[in-house]
Design a protein around this motif. Structure first.
Motif, PDB file in Angstrom:
ATOM      1  N   ARG A   1       0.948  -1.061   0.005  1.00  0.00           N
ATOM      2  CA  ARG A   1      -0.174   0.272  -0.092  1.00  0.00           C
ATOM      3  C   ARG A   1       0.969   1.136  -0.158  1.00  0.00           C
ATOM      4  O   ARG A   1       1.748   1.120   0.888  1.00  0.00           O
TER       5      ARG A   1
ATOM      6  N   ASP B   1       1.401   5.589  -1.018  1.00  0.00           N
ATOM      7  CA  ASP B   1       0.803   7.151  -1.234  1.00  0.00           C
ATOM      8  C   ASP B   1       1.919   8.059  -0.761  1.00  0.00           C
ATOM      9  O   ASP B   1       3.234   7.880  -0.363  1.00  0.00           O
TER      10      ASP B   1
ATOM     11  N   ARG C   1      -6.833   2.512  -1.724  1.00  0.00           N
ATOM     12  CA  ARG C   1      -6.596   3.077  -3.031  1.00  0.00           C
ATOM     13  C   ARG C   1      -6.607   2.390  -4.294  1.00  0.00           C
ATOM     14  O   ARG C   1      -6.899   1.244  -3.935  1.00  0.00           O
ATOM     15  N   ARG C   2      -6.617   2.935  -4.937  1.00  0.00           N
ATOM     16  CA  ARG C   2      -7.632   2.138  -6.657  1.00  0.00           C
ATOM     17  C   ARG C   2      -6.175   1.232  -6.858  1.00  0.00           C
ATOM     18  O   ARG C   2      -5.115   1.348  -6.794  1.00  0.00           O
ATOM     19  N   GLY C   3      -6.790  -0.378  -6.853  1.00  0.00           N
ATOM     20  CA  GLY C   3      -5.800  -1.189  -7.200  1.00  0.00           C
ATOM     21  C   GLY C   3      -6.403  -2.024  -7.870  1.00  0.00           C
ATOM     22  O   GLY C   3      -7.128  -1.793  -8.622  1.00  0.00           O
TER      23      GLY C   3
ATOM     24  N   ARG D   1      -1.622   4.169 -18.772  1.00  0.00           N
ATOM     25  CA  ARG D   1      -3.336   3.051 -17.562  1.00  0.00           C
ATOM     26  C   ARG D   1      -3.406   3.340 -16.404  1.00  0.00           C
ATOM     27  O   ARG D   1      -4.206   3.754 -15.444  1.00  0.00           O
ATOM     28  N   ILE D   2      -1.810   3.192 -15.915  1.00  0.00           N
ATOM     29  CA  ILE D   2      -1.550   3.545 -14.177  1.00  0.00           C
ATOM     30  C   ILE D   2      -2.141   5.308 -13.985  1.00  0.00           C
ATOM     31  O   ILE D   2      -2.550   5.887 -13.316  1.00  0.00           O
ATOM     32  N   LYS D   3      -1.321   6.195 -15.130  1.00  0.00           N
ATOM     33  CA  LYS D   3      -1.419   7.478 -14.220  1.00  0.00           C
ATOM     34  C   LYS D   3      -2.399   7.860 -14.713  1.00  0.00           C
ATOM     35  O   LYS D   3      -3.210   8.450 -13.122  1.00  0.00           O
TER      36      LYS D   3
ATOM     37  N   THR E   1      -5.463   6.470 -13.736  1.00  0.00           N
ATOM     38  CA  THR E   1      -6.245   5.442 -13.339  1.00  0.00           C
ATOM     39  C   THR E   1      -5.187   5.615 -11.608  1.00  0.00           C
ATOM     40  O   THR E   1      -6.362   4.596 -10.381  1.00  0.00           O
ATOM     41  N   LEU E   2      -5.062   6.289 -11.045  1.00  0.00           N
ATOM     42  CA  LEU E   2      -3.779   6.246  -9.707  1.00  0.00           C
ATOM     43  C   LEU E   2      -5.097   6.195  -8.775  1.00  0.00           C
ATOM     44  O   LEU E   2      -4.575   5.955  -7.991  1.00  0.00           O
ATOM     45  N   TYR E   3      -6.199   6.848  -8.873  1.00  0.00           N
ATOM     46  CA  TYR E   3      -6.629   7.306  -7.838  1.00  0.00           C
ATOM     47  C   TYR E   3      -8.210   7.132  -8.316  1.00  0.00           C
ATOM     48  O   TYR E   3      -8.308   6.957  -9.163  1.00  0.00           O
TER      49      TYR E   3
END
Length: 211
Positions: free
Chosen positions: A61, A63, A81-83, A205-207, A209-211
């Protein structure tokens, strides 16, 4: 002792004849004091360990530093947070609420360990406290602290974990797309996976969907 296997407390004592130092014992307390709260506030990364009917889980985890909040000396708050939505840790907590946490702080040798029990909350007011980038977490983990202690820096020092010269060359390691491609290639029930396309799309995609 059965051959060279350690199978009892007595075997452990024989293998480790030197007792724990007094400092290694009295550093453990049942609450978060001012010093331990400072370490939690500085940590951007924690590993969460849980156990359940289907086995064990150890989940990263992370942030901005302080994303785990000290509500009081016996309570921590951890927003989800989104995972990947596997929810392994959460399913475990629903059946066995015992957890372990390992906090790391870049550049700092000591790690911090917290043991306790946890519950999950989707209270709107609580989730709103942890809004980031305009997104609220789906839930917040409420951790009831039972044990807190720091771990000495030997493992971090041996690993040279914070030494930038020891960072791995990513090109020498399999990418996420390569791993997924090779796993699916061994399973005839799964369609062929385009690992190269997956890798090309992953940073964006990570950028997004980071949150």
């Amino acid at each position: 002792m059965a051959g060279d296997r350690i199978t009892s407390s007595e075997d452990l004592t024989d293998a480790y004849p030197n007792p724990a130092s007094p400092a290694s014992l009295f550093k453990e307390i049942d609450h978060v004091d001012e010093n331990y709260a400072t370490l939690i506030a500085a940590s951007p990364f924690v590993v969460l360990a849980t156990a359940g009917p289907e086995g064990l889980d150890c989940s990263p985890r992370g942030d901005a530093p302080g994303f785990v909040t000290v509500r009081d000396s016996k309570t921590l708050l951890l927003p989800d947070r989104r995972g990947n939505n596997r929810l392994d840790s959460f399913r475990n907590i629903l059946s066995d609420n015992r957890i372990g946490m390992l906090f790391l702080i870049p550049g700092y040798g000591q790690t911090l360990r917290v043991n306790g029990c946890a519950e999950l909350s989707c209270d709107p007011g609580l989730c709103a406290q942890f809004e980031a980038a305009g997104k609220r977490p789906a839930s917040v983990m409420i951790i009831h602290v039972e044990k807190v202690f720091f771990q000495c820096s030997r493992a971090v020092v041996r690993a040279e974990l914070w030494n930038p010269e020891r960072q791995a060359d990513k090109t020498s390691l399999p990418s996420a797309g390569t791993i997924l491609r090779d796993i699916t290639a061994r399973n005839e029930e799964i369609a062929t996976f385009d690992g190269q396309a997956y890798d090309a799309a992953l940073p964006g995609r990570i950028k997004a969907t980071l949150y």
